[in-house]
Motif scaffolding. Structure first.
Motif, PDB file in Angstrom:
ATOM      1  N   PHE A 219      -5.710  26.136  -5.793  1.00  0.00           N
ATOM      2  CA  PHE A 219      -4.567  25.621  -6.538  1.00  0.00           C
ATOM      3  C   PHE A 219      -4.595  24.097  -6.608  1.00  0.00           C
ATOM      4  O   PHE A 219      -4.903  23.411  -5.625  1.00  0.00           O
ATOM      5  CB  PHE A 219      -3.254  26.079  -5.894  1.00  0.00           C
ATOM      6  N   GLU A 220      -4.289  23.573  -7.784  1.00  0.00           N
ATOM      7  CA  GLU A 220      -4.074  22.136  -7.939  1.00  0.00           C
ATOM      8  C   GLU A 220      -2.649  21.805  -7.524  1.00  0.00           C
ATOM      9  O   GLU A 220      -1.749  22.644  -7.633  1.00  0.00           O
ATOM     10  CB  GLU A 220      -4.303  21.714  -9.394  1.00  0.00           C
ATOM     11  N   GLU A 221      -2.468  20.589  -7.034  1.00  0.00           N
ATOM     12  CA  GLU A 221      -1.151  20.085  -6.646  1.00  0.00           C
ATOM     13  C   GLU A 221      -0.419  21.055  -5.735  1.00  0.00           C
ATOM     14  O   GLU A 221       0.810  21.210  -5.778  1.00  0.00           O
ATOM     15  CB  GLU A 221      -0.304  19.782  -7.899  1.00  0.00           C
ATOM     16  N   GLU A 222      -1.222  21.768  -4.904  1.00  0.00           N
ATOM     17  CA  GLU A 222      -0.711  22.717  -3.911  1.00  0.00           C
ATOM     18  C   GLU A 222       0.148  23.821  -4.527  1.00  0.00           C
ATOM     19  O   GLU A 222       0.955  24.457  -3.859  1.00  0.00           O
ATOM     20  CB  GLU A 222       0.067  21.981  -2.823  1.00  0.00           C
ATOM     21  N   GLY A 223      -0.043  24.033  -5.829  1.00  0.00           N
ATOM     22  CA  GLY A 223       0.697  25.095  -6.507  1.00  0.00           C
ATOM     23  C   GLY A 223       2.177  24.833  -6.654  1.00  0.00           C
ATOM     24  O   GLY A 223       2.952  25.765  -6.937  1.00  0.00           O
ATOM     25  N   ASN A 224       2.594  23.599  -6.513  1.00  0.00           N
ATOM     26  CA  ASN A 224       4.015  23.237  -6.548  1.00  0.00           C
ATOM     27  C   ASN A 224       4.443  22.843  -7.964  1.00  0.00           C
ATOM     28  O   ASN A 224       4.206  21.711  -8.398  1.00  0.00           O
ATOM     29  CB  ASN A 224       4.292  22.101  -5.567  1.00  0.00           C
ATOM     30  N   LEU A 225       5.073  23.746  -8.664  1.00  0.00           N
ATOM     31  CA  LEU A 225       5.507  23.468 -10.037  1.00  0.00           C
ATOM     32  C   LEU A 225       6.778  22.624 -10.090  1.00  0.00           C
ATOM     33  O   LEU A 225       7.181  22.169 -11.166  1.00  0.00           O
ATOM     34  CB  LEU A 225       5.742  24.795 -10.775  1.00  0.00           C
ATOM     35  N   ASN A 226       7.417  22.430  -8.957  1.00  0.00           N
ATOM     36  CA  ASN A 226       8.662  21.659  -8.925  1.00  0.00           C
ATOM     37  C   ASN A 226       8.438  20.180  -8.669  1.00  0.00           C
ATOM     38  O   ASN A 226       9.399  19.400  -8.603  1.00  0.00           O
ATOM     39  CB  ASN A 226       9.600  22.216  -7.848  1.00  0.00           C
ATOM     40  N   SER A 227       7.176  19.798  -8.524  1.00  0.00           N
ATOM     41  CA  SER A 227       6.882  18.387  -8.250  1.00  0.00           C
ATOM     42  C   SER A 227       6.867  17.579  -9.545  1.00  0.00           C
ATOM     43  O   SER A 227       6.964  18.133 -10.644  1.00  0.00           O
ATOM     44  CB  SER A 227       5.518  18.269  -7.560  1.00  0.00           C
ATOM     45  N   ASP A 228       6.741  16.230  -9.391  1.00  0.00           N
ATOM     46  CA  ASP A 228       6.645  15.345 -10.561  1.00  0.00           C
ATOM     47  C   ASP A 228       5.195  15.045 -10.908  1.00  0.00           C
ATOM     48  O   ASP A 228       4.929  14.170 -11.749  1.00  0.00           O
ATOM     49  CB  ASP A 228       7.377  14.020 -10.278  1.00  0.00           C
ATOM     50  N   ASN A 229       4.257  15.759 -10.276  1.00  0.00           N
ATOM     51  CA  ASN A 229       2.844  15.504 -10.531  1.00  0.00           C
ATOM     52  C   ASN A 229       2.469  15.883 -11.961  1.00  0.00           C
ATOM     53  O   ASN A 229       3.179  16.636 -12.639  1.00  0.00           O
ATOM     54  CB  ASN A 229       1.979  16.269  -9.537  1.00  0.00           C
ATOM     55  N   VAL A 230       1.319  15.392 -12.382  1.00  0.00           N
ATOM     56  CA  VAL A 230       0.909  15.474 -13.785  1.00  0.00           C
ATOM     57  C   VAL A 230       0.795  16.916 -14.273  1.00  0.00           C
ATOM     58  O   VAL A 230       1.374  17.279 -15.297  1.00  0.00           O
ATOM     59  CB  VAL A 230      -0.435  14.733 -13.976  1.00  0.00           C
ATOM     60  N   TYR A 231       0.046  17.753 -13.564  1.00  0.00           N
ATOM     61  CA  TYR A 231      -0.170  19.117 -14.027  1.00  0.00           C
ATOM     62  C   TYR A 231       1.133  19.926 -14.046  1.00  0.00           C
ATOM     63  O   TYR A 231       1.403  20.679 -14.977  1.00  0.00           O
ATOM     64  CB  TYR A 231      -1.198  19.833 -13.145  1.00  0.00           C
ATOM     65  N   ALA A 232       1.950  19.772 -13.002  1.00  0.00           N
ATOM     66  CA  ALA A 232       3.220  20.502 -12.939  1.00  0.00           C
ATOM     67  C   ALA A 232       4.110  20.112 -14.112  1.00  0.00           C
ATOM     68  O   ALA A 232       4.742  20.976 -14.745  1.00  0.00           O
ATOM     69  CB  ALA A 232       3.923  20.223 -11.615  1.00  0.00           C
TER      70      ALA A 232
ATOM     71  N   LEU B  59      -6.258   6.272 -11.502  1.00  0.00           N
ATOM     72  CA  LEU B  59      -6.085   5.754 -10.143  1.00  0.00           C
ATOM     73  C   LEU B  59      -4.816   4.921 -10.015  1.00  0.00           C
ATOM     74  O   LEU B  59      -4.318   4.685  -8.903  1.00  0.00           O
ATOM     75  CB  LEU B  59      -7.300   4.934  -9.734  1.00  0.00           C
ATOM     76  N   ASN B  60      -4.266   4.486 -11.157  1.00  0.00           N
ATOM     77  CA  ASN B  60      -3.042   3.683 -11.133  1.00  0.00           C
ATOM     78  C   ASN B  60      -1.784   4.505 -11.364  1.00  0.00           C
ATOM     79  O   ASN B  60      -0.688   3.961 -11.423  1.00  0.00           O
ATOM     80  CB  ASN B  60      -3.120   2.585 -12.208  1.00  0.00           C
ATOM     81  N   ASP B  61      -1.958   5.821 -11.504  1.00  0.00           N
ATOM     82  CA  ASP B  61      -0.814   6.696 -11.772  1.00  0.00           C
ATOM     83  C   ASP B  61      -0.380   7.350 -10.465  1.00  0.00           C
ATOM     84  O   ASP B  61      -1.117   8.131  -9.872  1.00  0.00           O
ATOM     85  CB  ASP B  61      -1.210   7.763 -12.807  1.00  0.00           C
ATOM     86  N   GLU B  62       0.836   7.034 -10.018  1.00  0.00           N
ATOM     87  CA  GLU B  62       1.312   7.563  -8.736  1.00  0.00           C
ATOM     88  C   GLU B  62       1.511   9.075  -8.757  1.00  0.00           C
ATOM     89  O   GLU B  62       1.565   9.723  -7.711  1.00  0.00           O
ATOM     90  CB  GLU B  62       2.635   6.884  -8.347  1.00  0.00           C
ATOM     91  N   TYR B  63       1.603   9.649  -9.946  1.00  0.00           N
ATOM     92  CA  TYR B  63       1.798  11.093 -10.047  1.00  0.00           C
ATOM     93  C   TYR B  63       0.494  11.860 -10.284  1.00  0.00           C
ATOM     94  O   TYR B  63       0.508  13.064 -10.481  1.00  0.00           O
ATOM     95  CB  TYR B  63       2.774  11.405 -11.192  1.00  0.00           C
ATOM     96  N   TYR B  64      -0.604  11.124 -10.269  1.00  0.00           N
ATOM     97  CA  TYR B  64      -1.899  11.769 -10.475  1.00  0.00           C
ATOM     98  C   TYR B  64      -2.638  11.808  -9.144  1.00  0.00           C
ATOM     99  O   TYR B  64      -2.896  10.777  -8.524  1.00  0.00           O
ATOM    100  CB  TYR B  64      -2.730  11.007 -11.512  1.00  0.00           C
ATOM    101  N   ASP B  65      -2.978  12.992  -8.694  1.00  0.00           N
ATOM    102  CA  ASP B  65      -3.643  13.171  -7.400  1.00  0.00           C
ATOM    103  C   ASP B  65      -5.154  13.249  -7.628  1.00  0.00           C
ATOM    104  O   ASP B  65      -5.715  14.317  -7.856  1.00  0.00           O
ATOM    105  CB  ASP B  65      -3.138  14.447  -6.729  1.00  0.00           C
ATOM    106  N   ALA B  66      -5.812  12.097  -7.585  1.00  0.00           N
ATOM    107  CA  ALA B  66      -7.246  12.014  -7.908  1.00  0.00           C
ATOM    108  C   ALA B  66      -8.098  12.389  -6.702  1.00  0.00           C
ATOM    109  O   ALA B  66      -8.779  11.549  -6.097  1.00  0.00           O
ATOM    110  CB  ALA B  66      -7.583  10.615  -8.412  1.00  0.00           C
ATOM    111  N   LYS B  67      -8.093  13.658  -6.352  1.00  0.00           N
ATOM    112  CA  LYS B  67      -8.841  14.112  -5.176  1.00  0.00           C
ATOM    113  C   LYS B  67     -10.346  14.061  -5.387  1.00  0.00           C
ATOM    114  O   LYS B  67     -11.120  13.970  -4.435  1.00  0.00           O
ATOM    115  CB  LYS B  67      -8.422  15.535  -4.809  1.00  0.00           C
ATOM    116  N   GLU B  68     -10.775  14.164  -6.650  1.00  0.00           N
ATOM    117  CA  GLU B  68     -12.202  14.151  -6.942  1.00  0.00           C
ATOM    118  C   GLU B  68     -12.665  12.796  -7.461  1.00  0.00           C
ATOM    119  O   GLU B  68     -13.766  12.674  -7.990  1.00  0.00           O
ATOM    120  CB  GLU B  68     -12.528  15.237  -7.982  1.00  0.00           C
ATOM    121  N   GLY B  69     -11.812  11.783  -7.335  1.00  0.00           N
ATOM    122  CA  GLY B  69     -12.167  10.455  -7.816  1.00  0.00           C
ATOM    123  C   GLY B  69     -12.118  10.348  -9.324  1.00  0.00           C
ATOM    124  O   GLY B  69     -12.863   9.566  -9.939  1.00  0.00           O
TER     125      GLY B  69
END
Length: 481
Positions: A48-61, A76-86
């Motif tokens: 799961f991306e973003e830990e499967g949390n659809l209630n977050s403010d992250n990009v995919y959710a 890399l400058n977006d606080e809501y983007y979790d760049a785990k793979e760079g």
């Protein structure tokens, strides 16, 4: 998890996108699970991306919950983007089927050259993603329509007996009570069942009753008689075929019985007559829960409970190399044997009364029972055809009976002919006794002369009656020779 139903298409789209524009692709479903991807994302399918949390403010959710596209050239400058793979940049496009968001497609830049390509071609790429999203959504809609159609066709083809229930499996013998108890227990399982017993003992009724008691009762029950379908057609009937699979094939292909029975039960009657080469395919299906339609390179997942039946000795067939031993053990997970009627004579009278009630209703004829003389004849018979033969005899008798009680005169000739009839002390009309005597005399005479036109002419001469009188008696007495 709607996209899981078309995961092969999803992965094909991901591979096609990356092959055409040399950017990594990731496709997630409405629960943020990765369903398809290329490169490093392909290895993450099922996570799961973003830990499967659809209630977050992250990009995919946000993209999925709001159904909005996302473009960022500086991830890399977006606080809501979790760049785990760079990831350096990404374009996201939701996959929509009408008003429902099924997931999203992400085009990802992992290098500076890829990021520059995203920036330079952003307008073309977002248009391209919209087309790919529509393609996936269209495939999903078609798959859902196919599932709905499959259920409709399956219900129309379902061969479950309307009388099928454990209550209609009658018998007070210890053997039948034990059988019903075991069958009720295993009905709640998904394990494969092998029903054995002589022809006419009610194997299909037991199989249908197990299905109707099971958690799959609202899904299809598809019955296939392996002995009744020509060997050349049996494979396509069971497993289906793709369009153009062979000369003469339907241009649209064909769903096999296993696909029609998906989520339900398939009943393979007369399994002992299945050809050896199809036994291999059935074994593979049992082991992997997949089938291989003719002409297809991709196995198809099926969720089917298998009940097989045979009146043959499979162990003997295995010893004679006419049945695969590995398939026999796969089928014989839960063995259920139905004993023949001659081994449980205490069930015959019960079966006769049950069948009278059944066919009185079906034929809409008021028959209240059977007289003792007729019953004595039926109880003394060996019933080689078991329950099926009882049903045939009772159906015949109900059709022939003029009163509301089945009498000897209404029974088939083969049960009465040549027997000494011992009448009970109860009232038996003179007409009934005369009918029995006439029936016996005429049948004995026809046995000698034969039943051709010339034979009947000779019989009339011997009996010293006219031919028209003989034919009238044959008709009135229900003698069919």
């Amino acid at each position: 998890m709607a996209l899981l139903n078309i995961k092969e298409t999803v992965q094909q789209v991901a591979d096609a996108i990356t092959a055409s524009i040399e950017l990594e692709t990731e496709i997630v479903d409405q629960d943020l699970m990765i369903v398809g991807g290329t490169g490093r994302y392909k290895k993450k399918i099922g996570t799961f991306e973003e830990e499967g949390n659809l209630n977050s403010d992250n990009v995919y959710a946000t993209c999925i919950t709001q159904g909005k596209e996302y473009i960022n050239f500086h991830s890399l400058n977006d606080e809501y983007y979790d760049a785990k793979e760079g990831e350096l940049a990404e374009i996201c496009c939701p996959i929509k089927a009408e008003d429902t968001v099924l997931g999203l497609i992400g085009l990802i830049a992992l290098t500076e050259s890829q990021r520059e390509l995203l920036i330079k071609k952003s307008s073309e790429l977002i248009s391209f993603l919209r087309i790919m999203s529509e393609l996936i959504a269209g495939k999903y809609i078609v798959s859902q329509n196919n599932i709905a159609l499959q259920k409709t066709v399956s219900s129309l083809l379902s061969t479950g007996d309307n009388f099928a229930s454990f209550e209609n499996i009658v018998g007070k013998s210890e053997a039948m009570q034990t059988l019903k108890k075991r069958a009720k227990i295993v009905s709640q399982s998904n394990s494969t069942i092998l029903i054995t017993g002589e022809s006419g003992t009610g194997k299909s009724l037991l199989a249908s009753s197990i299905h109707k008691e099971s958690p799959r009762k609202d899904m299809p029950f598809i019955s296939v008689n392996c002995a009744a379908i020509p060997e050349t057609l049996l494979e396509s009937e069971l497993f289906g075929y793709e369009k153009g699979a062979f000369t003469g094939a339907d241009k649209n292909g064909k769903l096999g019985k296993f696909q029609l029975a998906d989520k339900g039960t398939i009943f393979l009657d007369e399994i002992g007559d299945m050809p050896m080469h199809l036994q291999v395919k059935l074994l593979t299906c049992l082991q992997n829960r997949k089938i291989d339609p003719i002409g297809s390179s991709n196995p198809v997942d099926v969720d089917v409970r298998i009940i097989a039946a045979t009146n043959k000795d499979l162990e003997k067939l295995v010893r004679e190399n006419q049945f695969r031993e590995d398939l026999y053990f796969r089928l014989n997970v839960i063995p259920l044997n139905i004993p023949p009627l001659r081994e449980r004579p205490e069930d015959i009278a019960i079966m006769i009364n049950h069948t009278i009630n059944k066919y009185s209703s079906l034929l809409q004829k008021e028959i209240n029972g059977i007289d003792k003389n007729a019953l004595n004849i039926l109880l003394s018979y060996s019933w080689p055809g078991n329950i099926r033969e009882i049903e045939n005899v009772i159906e015949y008798a109900i059709n022939m009976e003029a009163s509301n009680i089945i009498s000897i005169s209404s029974l088939p000739d083969k049960l009465v002919k040549g027997k000494d009839i011992y009448l009970t002390n109860e009232k038996t009309s003179l007409k009934s006794q005369l009918n029995i005597a006439e029936r016996t005399i005429i049948n004995n005479c026809l046995d000698i002369t034969g039943c051709s036109l010339e034979g009947k002419r000779k019989a009339a001469d011997i009996l010293e009656i006219s031919e028209s009188t003989l034919y009238r008696k044959l008709r009135n007495l229900g003698i069919k020779r």
